[in-house]
Design an enzyme around this catalytic site. Structure first.
Site, PDB file in Angstrom:
ATOM      1  N   ASP A 169       3.074  -7.120  -4.785  1.00 26.33           N
ATOM      2  CA  ASP A 169       3.293  -7.210  -6.228  1.00 26.33           C
ATOM      3  C   ASP A 169       4.680  -6.690  -6.598  1.00 26.33           C
ATOM      4  O   ASP A 169       5.279  -5.880  -5.870  1.00 26.33           O
ATOM      5  CB  ASP A 169       2.216  -6.463  -7.009  1.00 26.33           C
ATOM      6  N   GLU A 198       0.548  -1.779  -6.083  1.00 28.61           N
ATOM      7  CA  GLU A 198       1.412  -0.608  -5.925  1.00 28.61           C
ATOM      8  C   GLU A 198       2.239  -0.371  -7.177  1.00 28.61           C
ATOM      9  O   GLU A 198       2.466   0.773  -7.582  1.00 28.61           O
ATOM     10  CB  GLU A 198       2.330  -0.777  -4.712  1.00 28.61           C
TER      11      GLU A 198
END
Length: 375
Positions: A68, A133
């Site tokens: 991400d 994250e």
């Protein structure tokens, strides 16, 4: 085009704004499956996590990272589309170029080359990827760690691909991170007219001395590996918007980045003691965002440092500076966790980029660590 550059570009094209993965992990799993990597998807709360492993024996070396990325921000400020990888003047531009799709690509290519060269390598190689994250980090790496712990699956070494280099590739390895403790403080006063302060109680005025004391407090002196704990105010809110109204409440957000010599509990107690000593009426909500972790110099950092030296000629340094990372979760089941990746000067910025010339050396450093630890 080299393999690391090509895969980095393929990953950047996927619009994996947190918590989306947009097919990044499937791409990685598909590449590594023919080499004997078994894929396991661990989904939680709309987050996609991937655990890939080749081998059953110890030691187990894990490459950990995230697919991400943060939002691109104002598109008109980018010189090219953030999800169209573009090379200009030797730099690869795109969201995630340095944080951290280049590291993910380098992990994968390093694993491919190593396995082809050493199909009977000792131990096991694993990859841990998450799409949470850059978000709350509540459904990402921590869920994979929970699953591994539940089935007693051991990890011996972990390299997290966060962008740790400062001035040049290889100059810094992170071997620990400080803890993070946040507080939201609401000081209660009595709202009133500014012309009649005796009929009101101004919470801003009441808070100010306590805030000054908190800002000046020396929480600890750190230790040989960590700087002293710091306290910072991030937001203050009070008032109705009118200039003639004494506010009824004052809200403050603050954060402490703390060294292992302090604990979250001891810091909470000290802060509340200061607030009580000032006679404040308040509510205080705490969030422990991360516990500190530290990896003493050992086989993992030595192997990575030697690989950096061979590839770049640089002597690296160990550091615990910076914010938090998913290493904090992995450290609960793995004694040797370090972070290493490309230069971090452009992370989260408009026109995020990485030098094309750093991509193959990054891959070769990761491969060098595999060579030293699993052959």
């Amino acid at each position: 085009m080299n393999a690391t550059l090509e895969l980095t570009q393929q990953l950047i094209r996927r619009r994996s704004v947190t918590p989306e993965d947009d097919g990044c992990q499937a791409l990685v799993a598909g590449r590594l499956a023919p080499l004997g990597f078994r894929a396991e998807t661990i989904a939680s709360g709309g987050v996609t996590n991937l655990w890939l492993r080749r081998g059953e024996a110890s030691p187990v070396l894990v490459f950990a990272g995230h697919t991400d990325v943060v939002p691109a921000g104002p598109l008109d400020q980018w010189r090219s589309d953030p999800f169209t990888p573009t090379v200009r003047d030797g730099l690869l531009y795109g969201r995630g170029a340095s944080d951290m799709k280049s590291s993910v690509a380098a992990f994968v290519v390093a694993a491919e080359e190593f396995v082809r060269a050493h199909p009977e390598h000792r131990g096991s190689i694993a990859l841990l990827l998450t799409s949470d994250e850059e978000g709350p980090a509540t459904d990402g790496t921590v869920k994979v760690v929970d699953a591994l712990r539940a089935r007693n699956e051991q990890i011996d070494y972990c390299i997290v691909g966060e962008p740790t280099s400062v001035d040049a590739l290889g100059d810094t390895i992170k071997n620990g991170r400080r803890g993070s403790l946040s507080g939201r403080l609401v000081v209660r006063g009595i709202q009133g007219h500014v012309a009649y302060p005796h009929l009101a109680r101004n919470p801003v005025h009441q808070l100010a001395p306590a805030l000054a004391e908190l800002a000046e407090e020396r929480w600890d002196d750190g230790d040989a590996s960590f700087p002293a704990t710091t306290f910072q105010v991030s937001n203050i809110r009070a008032g109705t918007g009118a200039t003639n109204v004494i506010p009824g409440t004052c809200e403050v957000d603050f954060n402490l980045r703390f060294a292992p010599v302090s604990t979250a509990e001891s810091l909470m107690q000290r802060i509340e003691a200061i607030l009580r000593s000032r006679g404040l009426e308040y509510d205080l909500a705490w969030t422990v965002g991360a516990e500190p972790f530290s990896t003493a110099p050992g086989p993992l950092s030595a192997a990575l440092a030697a690989s950096i030296r061979d590839v770049t000629g640089r002597e690296t340094q160990l550091s615990t500076s910076g914010g938090t990372s998913d290493g904090r979760f992995i450290a609960t089941i793995c004694r040797q966790v370090v972070e290493f990746g490309p230069p971090n000067a452009s992370v989260h910025k408009i026109d995020e980029h990485i030098a094309v010339a750093d991509l193959d050396p990054l891959m070769n450093i990761y491969r060098g660590a595999l060579e030293r630890l699993l052959t």
